[in-house]
Design a protein around this motif. Structure first.
Motif, PDB file in Angstrom:
ATOM      1  N   UNK A  55      51.340  27.362  27.678  1.00  0.00           N
ATOM      2  CA  UNK A  55      50.372  28.344  28.161  1.00  0.00           C
ATOM      3  C   UNK A  55      50.822  28.917  29.503  1.00  0.00           C
ATOM      4  N   UNK A  56      50.510  30.169  29.717  1.00  0.00           N
ATOM      5  CA  UNK A  56      50.772  30.825  30.983  1.00  0.00           C
ATOM      6  C   UNK A  56      49.577  30.636  31.909  1.00  0.00           C
ATOM      7  N   UNK A  57      49.844  30.248  33.154  1.00  0.00           N
ATOM      8  CA  UNK A  57      48.798  30.143  34.173  1.00  0.00           C
ATOM      9  C   UNK A  57      49.072  31.195  35.241  1.00  0.00           C
ATOM     10  N   UNK A  58      48.468  32.369  35.138  1.00  0.00           N
ATOM     11  CA  UNK A  58      48.730  33.397  36.147  1.00  0.00           C
ATOM     12  C   UNK A  58      48.072  33.048  37.476  1.00  0.00           C
ATOM     13  N   UNK A  59      48.652  33.543  38.556  1.00  0.00           N
ATOM     14  CA  UNK A  59      47.989  33.459  39.856  1.00  0.00           C
ATOM     15  C   UNK A  59      46.923  34.541  39.922  1.00  0.00           C
ATOM     16  N   UNK A  60      45.728  34.155  40.368  1.00  0.00           N
ATOM     17  CA  UNK A  60      44.596  35.086  40.452  1.00  0.00           C
ATOM     18  C   UNK A  60      44.261  35.274  41.931  1.00  0.00           C
ATOM     19  N   UNK A  61      44.440  36.493  42.418  1.00  0.00           N
ATOM     20  CA  UNK A  61      44.290  36.784  43.847  1.00  0.00           C
ATOM     21  C   UNK A  61      43.306  37.930  44.027  1.00  0.00           C
ATOM     22  N   UNK A  62      42.268  37.699  44.802  1.00  0.00           N
ATOM     23  CA  UNK A  62      41.256  38.733  45.042  1.00  0.00           C
ATOM     24  C   UNK A  62      41.883  39.918  45.771  1.00  0.00           C
ATOM     25  N   UNK A  63      41.424  41.131  45.462  1.00  0.00           N
ATOM     26  CA  UNK A  63      42.009  42.322  46.108  1.00  0.00           C
ATOM     27  C   UNK A  63      41.913  42.327  47.627  1.00  0.00           C
ATOM     28  N   UNK A  64      40.932  41.640  48.201  1.00  0.00           N
ATOM     29  CA  UNK A  64      40.796  41.639  49.663  1.00  0.00           C
ATOM     30  C   UNK A  64      41.568  40.502  50.332  1.00  0.00           C
TER      31      UNK A  64
END
Length: 217
Positions: free
Chosen positions: A94-103
């Motif tokens: 499985x791919x675990x993407x990095x999730x980064x808020x726009x701010x």
């Protein structure tokens, strides 16, 4: 990218709202090993999978894991379970993407693994190294040349000065501060508003008691 959020509790709902602010990611549903499949999380989204159903799909179609990403949203009360799920997902492709808020501000001079979640107004300064499956809550600051290992959970307003090193599986309470060159081992718990100015080894509970008085109005 289509993703499933692993964890349908409070953290899962928070991560859902973060992902809704990002383009290019579509949430297919929630995974939870503690609640029945079909349990409603939001009016339009329910728990659609658990680890057993995913394993059955993988046995039938080993390429299934290449078709969808996983977002790790198991809370800090069980960091060992978070890490176990992350490793299971990686082992199964499985791919675990990095999730980064726009701010959030993440300097491009650093390095980052996978499966990290960085919330609003967090700052990752220059030449910072971040491993896998870390969670940086609202307003966290990781200063220059610091190192964050794997599966650390930094809650709201935590801050490090420069050249700080964290190991793995640490819980950092709200608004705790780590001064320059402090080194923290693994599997530690820090209560809220700690000022940490010395090294901490492994499996320690660091608690600061703040004197509070109740006075008549």
């Amino acid at each position: 990218m289509d993703v499933l959020i692993y964890g349908a509790g409070t953290l899962g709902r928070q991560v859902y709202h973060l992902i809704k602010e990002l383009s290019g990611i579509s949430i297919s549903g929630f995974i939870d090993d503690t609640k029945p499949i079909g349990t409603s999380v939001f009016p339009s989204l329910k728990i659609s999978e658990n680890k057993d159903t995913l394993n059955k799909k993988l046995n039938t179609n080993p390429n299934f894991s290449h078709q969808i990403g996983l977002i790790l949203a198991i809370g800090p009360n069980n960091l060992a379970a978070r890490w176990k799920v992350f490793n299971w997902g990686v082992e199964n492709g499985f791919n675990f993407p990095n999730i980064i808020h726009p701010t959030a501000s993440v300097d491009t001079s650093g390095v980052m693994g996978k499966g990290n979640i960085i919330l609003a107004n967090a700052t990752v300064d220059y030449e910072v190294s971040i491993g896998d499956a870390n969670y940086l809550d609202i307003g966290c600051l990781v200063s220059h040349n610091s190192t964050i290992g794997d599966n650390n959970f930094l809650t709201t307003g935590c801050a490090t000065a420069g050249y700080v090193k964290f190991g793995n599986h640490n819980f950092i309470g709200m608004h705790s501060t780590f001064t320059d060159h402090v080194e923290v081992g693994s599997e530690n718990y820090f209560s809220a508003k700690n000022l940490v100015n010395r090294n901490v080894s492994n499996k320690r509970k660091v608690v600061t008691f703040h004197d509070q008085k109740s006075l008549p109005i």
